[in-house]
Design a protein around this motif. Structure first.
Motif, PDB file in Angstrom:
ATOM      1  N   ASN A 117      -0.151  -3.624  -4.067  1.00 43.63           N
ATOM      2  CA  ASN A 117      -0.698  -2.268  -3.973  1.00 43.63           C
ATOM      3  C   ASN A 117       0.399  -1.242  -3.711  1.00 43.63           C
ATOM      4  O   ASN A 117       0.291  -0.403  -2.811  1.00 43.63           O
ATOM      5  CB  ASN A 117      -1.747  -2.262  -2.828  1.00 43.63           C
ATOM      6  CG  ASN A 117      -2.567  -0.993  -2.857  1.00 43.63           C
ATOM      7  OD1 ASN A 117      -2.602  -0.295  -3.877  1.00 43.63           O
ATOM      8  ND2 ASN A 117      -3.175  -0.662  -1.735  1.00 43.63           N
ATOM      9  N   ILE A 118       1.536  -1.386  -4.464  1.00 43.02           N
ATOM     10  CA  ILE A 118       2.676  -0.461  -4.347  1.00 43.02           C
ATOM     11  C   ILE A 118       2.630   0.494  -5.541  1.00 43.02           C
ATOM     12  O   ILE A 118       2.308   0.073  -6.658  1.00 43.02           O
ATOM     13  CB  ILE A 118       4.004  -1.277  -4.394  1.00 43.02           C
ATOM     14  CG1 ILE A 118       4.142  -2.110  -3.132  1.00 43.02           C
ATOM     15  CG2 ILE A 118       5.197  -0.364  -4.614  1.00 43.02           C
ATOM     16  CD1 ILE A 118       4.544  -1.351  -1.896  1.00 43.02           C
ATOM     17  N   VAL A 119       2.920   1.762  -5.296  1.00 41.35           N
ATOM     18  CA  VAL A 119       3.113   2.722  -6.396  1.00 41.35           C
ATOM     19  C   VAL A 119       4.545   3.243  -6.307  1.00 41.35           C
ATOM     20  O   VAL A 119       4.971   3.711  -5.235  1.00 41.35           O
ATOM     21  CB  VAL A 119       2.116   3.898  -6.280  1.00 41.35           C
ATOM     22  CG1 VAL A 119       2.430   4.963  -7.327  1.00 41.35           C
ATOM     23  CG2 VAL A 119       0.684   3.402  -6.428  1.00 41.35           C
ATOM     24  N   GLY A 120       5.286   3.142  -7.405  1.00 37.85           N
ATOM     25  CA  GLY A 120       6.682   3.610  -7.445  1.00 37.85           C
ATOM     26  C   GLY A 120       6.785   4.990  -8.090  1.00 37.85           C
ATOM     27  O   GLY A 120       6.129   5.265  -9.091  1.00 37.85           O
ATOM     28  N   GLU A 137      10.614  -8.258  -7.213  1.00 40.44           N
ATOM     29  CA  GLU A 137      10.563  -9.702  -6.885  1.00 40.44           C
ATOM     30  C   GLU A 137       9.460  -9.984  -5.854  1.00 40.44           C
ATOM     31  O   GLU A 137       8.649 -10.891  -6.023  1.00 40.44           O
ATOM     32  CB  GLU A 137      11.933 -10.123  -6.322  1.00 40.44           C
ATOM     33  CG  GLU A 137      12.072 -11.578  -5.955  1.00 40.44           C
ATOM     34  CD  GLU A 137      13.390 -11.850  -5.190  1.00 40.44           C
ATOM     35  OE1 GLU A 137      14.154 -10.899  -4.937  1.00 40.44           O
ATOM     36  OE2 GLU A 137      13.619 -13.021  -4.844  1.00 40.44           O
ATOM     37  N   LEU A 138       9.385  -9.151  -4.814  1.00 49.79           N
ATOM     38  CA  LEU A 138       8.367  -9.363  -3.766  1.00 49.79           C
ATOM     39  C   LEU A 138       6.961  -9.150  -4.331  1.00 49.79           C
ATOM     40  O   LEU A 138       6.020  -9.851  -3.965  1.00 49.79           O
ATOM     41  CB  LEU A 138       8.632  -8.435  -2.574  1.00 49.79           C
ATOM     42  CG  LEU A 138       9.953  -8.690  -1.821  1.00 49.79           C
ATOM     43  CD1 LEU A 138      10.139  -7.667  -0.705  1.00 49.79           C
ATOM     44  CD2 LEU A 138       9.997 -10.100  -1.246  1.00 49.79           C
ATOM     45  N   LEU A 139       6.832  -8.203  -5.256  1.00 51.02           N
ATOM     46  CA  LEU A 139       5.517  -7.971  -5.889  1.00 51.02           C
ATOM     47  C   LEU A 139       5.141  -9.210  -6.714  1.00 51.02           C
ATOM     48  O   LEU A 139       4.021  -9.714  -6.636  1.00 51.02           O
ATOM     49  CB  LEU A 139       5.572  -6.742  -6.798  1.00 51.02           C
ATOM     50  CG  LEU A 139       5.419  -5.377  -6.126  1.00 51.02           C
ATOM     51  CD1 LEU A 139       5.763  -4.265  -7.115  1.00 51.02           C
ATOM     52  CD2 LEU A 139       4.008  -5.195  -5.583  1.00 51.02           C
ATOM     53  N   ARG A 140       6.121  -9.717  -7.440  1.00 45.82           N
ATOM     54  CA  ARG A 140       5.870 -10.879  -8.333  1.00 45.82           C
ATOM     55  C   ARG A 140       5.457 -12.102  -7.509  1.00 45.82           C
ATOM     56  O   ARG A 140       4.582 -12.865  -7.886  1.00 45.82           O
ATOM     57  CB  ARG A 140       7.145 -11.196  -9.131  1.00 45.82           C
ATOM     58  CG  ARG A 140       6.973 -11.230 -10.630  1.00 45.82           C
ATOM     59  CD  ARG A 140       8.180 -11.568 -11.491  1.00 45.82           C
ATOM     60  NE  ARG A 140       9.444 -11.747 -10.831  1.00 45.82           N
ATOM     61  CZ  ARG A 140      10.335 -10.764 -10.624  1.00 45.82           C
ATOM     62  NH1 ARG A 140      10.018  -9.527 -10.986  1.00 45.82           N
ATOM     63  NH2 ARG A 140      11.486 -11.023 -10.036  1.00 45.82           N
ATOM     64  N   HIS A 141       6.066 -12.231  -6.332  1.00 45.38           N
ATOM     65  CA  HIS A 141       5.774 -13.409  -5.496  1.00 45.38           C
ATOM     66  C   HIS A 141       4.603 -13.164  -4.548  1.00 45.38           C
ATOM     67  O   HIS A 141       4.348 -13.966  -3.643  1.00 45.38           O
ATOM     68  CB  HIS A 141       7.030 -13.821  -4.694  1.00 45.38           C
ATOM     69  CG  HIS A 141       8.151 -14.289  -5.576  1.00 45.38           C
ATOM     70  ND1 HIS A 141       9.471 -14.290  -5.197  1.00 45.38           N
ATOM     71  CD2 HIS A 141       8.143 -14.688  -6.868  1.00 45.38           C
ATOM     72  CE1 HIS A 141      10.229 -14.715  -6.198  1.00 45.38           C
ATOM     73  NE2 HIS A 141       9.439 -14.960  -7.233  1.00 45.38           N
ATOM     74  N   GLY A 142       3.915 -11.993  -4.740  1.00 42.85           N
ATOM     75  CA  GLY A 142       2.725 -11.747  -3.919  1.00 42.85           C
ATOM     76  C   GLY A 142       3.041 -11.434  -2.467  1.00 42.85           C
ATOM     77  O   GLY A 142       2.173 -11.436  -1.601  1.00 42.85           O
ATOM     78  N   LYS A 143       4.353 -11.173  -2.179  1.00 47.41           N
ATOM     79  CA  LYS A 143       4.727 -10.841  -0.784  1.00 47.41           C
ATOM     80  C   LYS A 143       4.417  -9.372  -0.486  1.00 47.41           C
ATOM     81  O   LYS A 143       4.405  -8.913   0.645  1.00 47.41           O
ATOM     82  CB  LYS A 143       6.241 -11.083  -0.569  1.00 47.41           C
ATOM     83  CG  LYS A 143       6.677 -12.518  -0.786  1.00 47.41           C
ATOM     84  CD  LYS A 143       6.672 -13.284   0.534  1.00 47.41           C
ATOM     85  CE  LYS A 143       7.337 -14.660   0.444  1.00 47.41           C
ATOM     86  NZ  LYS A 143       7.053 -15.399  -0.793  1.00 47.41           N
ATOM     87  N   ILE A 149       6.519  -2.907 -11.885  1.00 44.97           N
ATOM     88  CA  ILE A 149       6.163  -2.094 -10.705  1.00 44.97           C
ATOM     89  C   ILE A 149       5.270  -0.955 -11.194  1.00 44.97           C
ATOM     90  O   ILE A 149       5.674  -0.189 -12.071  1.00 44.97           O
ATOM     91  CB  ILE A 149       7.430  -1.513 -10.023  1.00 44.97           C
ATOM     92  CG1 ILE A 149       8.329  -2.658  -9.527  1.00 44.97           C
ATOM     93  CG2 ILE A 149       7.055  -0.580  -8.877  1.00 44.97           C
ATOM     94  CD1 ILE A 149       9.687  -2.190  -8.984  1.00 44.97           C
ATOM     95  N   PRO A 150       4.047  -0.820 -10.641  1.00 48.83           N
ATOM     96  CA  PRO A 150       3.173   0.291 -11.059  1.00 48.83           C
ATOM     97  C   PRO A 150       3.849   1.629 -10.738  1.00 48.83           C
ATOM     98  O   PRO A 150       4.427   1.789  -9.660  1.00 48.83           O
ATOM     99  CB  PRO A 150       1.914   0.099 -10.209  1.00 48.83           C
ATOM    100  CG  PRO A 150       1.972  -1.310  -9.712  1.00 48.83           C
ATOM    101  CD  PRO A 150       3.432  -1.658  -9.603  1.00 48.83           C
ATOM    102  N   GLY A 191       0.802  -1.225   0.000  1.00 46.09           N
ATOM    103  CA  GLY A 191       0.000   0.000   0.000  1.00 46.09           C
ATOM    104  C   GLY A 191       0.827   1.263   0.000  1.00 46.09           C
ATOM    105  O   GLY A 191       0.298   2.368  -0.121  1.00 46.09           O
ATOM    106  N   MET A 192       2.164   1.121   0.085  1.00 50.04           N
ATOM    107  CA  MET A 192       3.014   2.317   0.168  1.00 50.04           C
ATOM    108  C   MET A 192       3.221   2.964  -1.199  1.00 50.04           C
ATOM    109  O   MET A 192       3.206   2.283  -2.230  1.00 50.04           O
ATOM    110  CB  MET A 192       4.395   1.952   0.748  1.00 50.04           C
ATOM    111  CG  MET A 192       4.447   1.919   2.256  1.00 50.04           C
ATOM    112  SD  MET A 192       6.185   1.726   2.788  1.00 50.04           S
ATOM    113  CE  MET A 192       6.012   2.065   4.553  1.00 50.04           C
ATOM    114  N   VAL A 193       3.438   4.285  -1.167  1.00 47.44           N
ATOM    115  CA  VAL A 193       3.955   5.031  -2.317  1.00 47.44           C
ATOM    116  C   VAL A 193       5.458   5.152  -2.077  1.00 47.44           C
ATOM    117  O   VAL A 193       5.876   5.666  -1.028  1.00 47.44           O
ATOM    118  CB  VAL A 193       3.319   6.430  -2.416  1.00 47.44           C
ATOM    119  CG1 VAL A 193       3.922   7.223  -3.574  1.00 47.44           C
ATOM    120  CG2 VAL A 193       1.804   6.304  -2.570  1.00 47.44           C
ATOM    121  N   LEU A 194       6.255   4.598  -3.024  1.00 48.99           N
ATOM    122  CA  LEU A 194       7.699   4.476  -2.799  1.00 48.99           C
ATOM    123  C   LEU A 194       8.510   5.328  -3.767  1.00 48.99           C
ATOM    124  O   LEU A 194       8.327   5.236  -4.977  1.00 48.99           O
ATOM    125  CB  LEU A 194       8.128   3.013  -3.021  1.00 48.99           C
ATOM    126  CG  LEU A 194       7.595   1.958  -2.065  1.00 48.99           C
ATOM    127  CD1 LEU A 194       8.066   0.579  -2.528  1.00 48.99           C
ATOM    128  CD2 LEU A 194       8.037   2.248  -0.643  1.00 48.99           C
TER     129      LEU A 194
END
Ligand code: DER
Length: 234
Positions: free
Chosen positions: A50-53, A41-47, A69-70, A21-24
Motif C-alpha cells: 500500500n505504497i504510493v511513489g 524489493e520490499l514491496l515484491r517480498h510483501g514486506k 511501484i505504484p 501505507g505511506m506516500v513516498l
C-alpha cells in the motif's frame, strides 16, 4: 567499501523509515536509485504494501515503473509522508546543494511538500560551507535569453568568485530539464554567508525558475562512511 556501497548502505538505512501505507517522494541520482530499488524489493517480498511513489524525475519514474511501484503525483497527493533523496553537498546545518542530476525543481517541489525529508549521502558530500566542494550550484533558467539571465546571475554572485556555465547535454547541445528548461551551473568559490539572502536574490531574477540550494528542508541526513553510518536530525 566503494563509494557506491556506502551510497547503498545509506539508502537501505533510510528505507527503514518507510512504513506500509505511506506516500513516498522518490529521489533522483545514484544514491536515491538504491533506495527506490530497495522499496521495490520490499514491496515484491510483501514486506511493504500500500505504497504510493511520487517520482522526482522522469528517470526515477521509469525506474519505479520497472519495479512495479505504484505511482502518482503532487496534484493527487499534495502532502507526502516521507521523501528520500541524495544530495551533492550537506553543510553542518543540514542545508543542501542538489541538482547535479538536473532534477532540482521537481525534487524541491516534492521534498518541500513532505512531512519528513531524509537525505542519504556518502561521507564525501559533507562540507563546511555550501559551495565548499568547489562543485557547482545548479540554477534552472528558462531557455528564453538564457545568456541574459546567466549574466545577471554572474553579476549577483560575482562577490563569491563565481563563474556561470550553461550545462551541456549530448553533442554539445544545452542540457534540457524534465521541465523543458536549461541549467546554469554557478561555480562558487567560498562561503556565501547568509544563504537565505543569496537564495532570495537568485529567485528574484525573472528568468530564474529555481536553484539547487535546499535550505532548512532536510529533517534527517544519513551519512555512510568507512567507520559506519551516522544519522543527523534537524
Ligand atoms: O541531482 C540531484 O539532486 C541528486 O539527488 C544529487 O543531489 C545527488 O546525486 P548522487 O546521489 O548521484 O550523488
Amino acid at each position: 567499501l566503494t563509494q557506491d556501497e556506502l551510497k547503498r548502505i545509506a539508502a537501505y538505512k533510510a528505507v527503514e523509515f518507510v512504513q506500509s501505507g505511506m506516500v513516498l517522494g522518490l529521489g533522483t541520482g545514484s544514491t536515491a536509485k538504491h533506495a527506490v530499488d530497495r522499496i521495490g524489493e520490499l514491496l515484491r517480498h510483501g514486506k511493504l504494501d500500500n505504497i504510493v511513489g511520487i517520482p522526482t524525475s522522469k528517470k526515477t519514474q521509469e525506474q519505479a515503473l520497472s519495479l512495479g511501484i505504484p505511482l502518482s503525483d503532487l496534484d493527487a497527493h499534495p502532502v507526502i509522508d516521507l521523501s528520500i533523496d541524495g544530495a551533492d553537498e550537506v553543510d553542518p546545518f543540514l542545508n543542501l546543494v542538489k541538482g547535479r542530476g538536473g532534477s532540482l525543481l521537481r525534487e524541491k517541489m516534492i521534498e518541500g511538500a513532505s512531512k519528513k525529508f531524509v537525505v542519504i549521502v556518502d561521507e564525501s558530500k559533507m562540507v563546511k560551507h555550501i559551495g565548499g566542494s568547489k562543485l557547482a550550484l545548479p540554477v534552472e533558467v528558462v531557455p528564453f535569453c538564457w545568456k541574459f539571465t546567466s549574466e545577471k546571475l554572474r553579476n549577483l554572485l560575482e562577490g563569491y568568485g563565481c563563474e556561470a556555465n550553461l550545462r551541456l547535454g549530448e553533442k554539445g547541445k544545452p542540457f534540457v530539464t524534465d521541465n523543458g528548461n536549461y541549467i546554469v551551473d554557478m561555480r562558487l568559490e567560498e562561503d556565501m554567508g547568509d544563504l537565505g539572502a543569496v537564495s532570495d536574490a537568485i529567485l528574484r531574477l525573472p528568468g530564474v525558475v529555481e536553484h539547487g540550494m535546499f535550505l532548512d528542508m532536510a529533517s534527517t541526513v544519513i551519512i555512510a562512511g568507512e567507520l559506519g553510518v551516522k544519522i543527523k536530525h534537524k
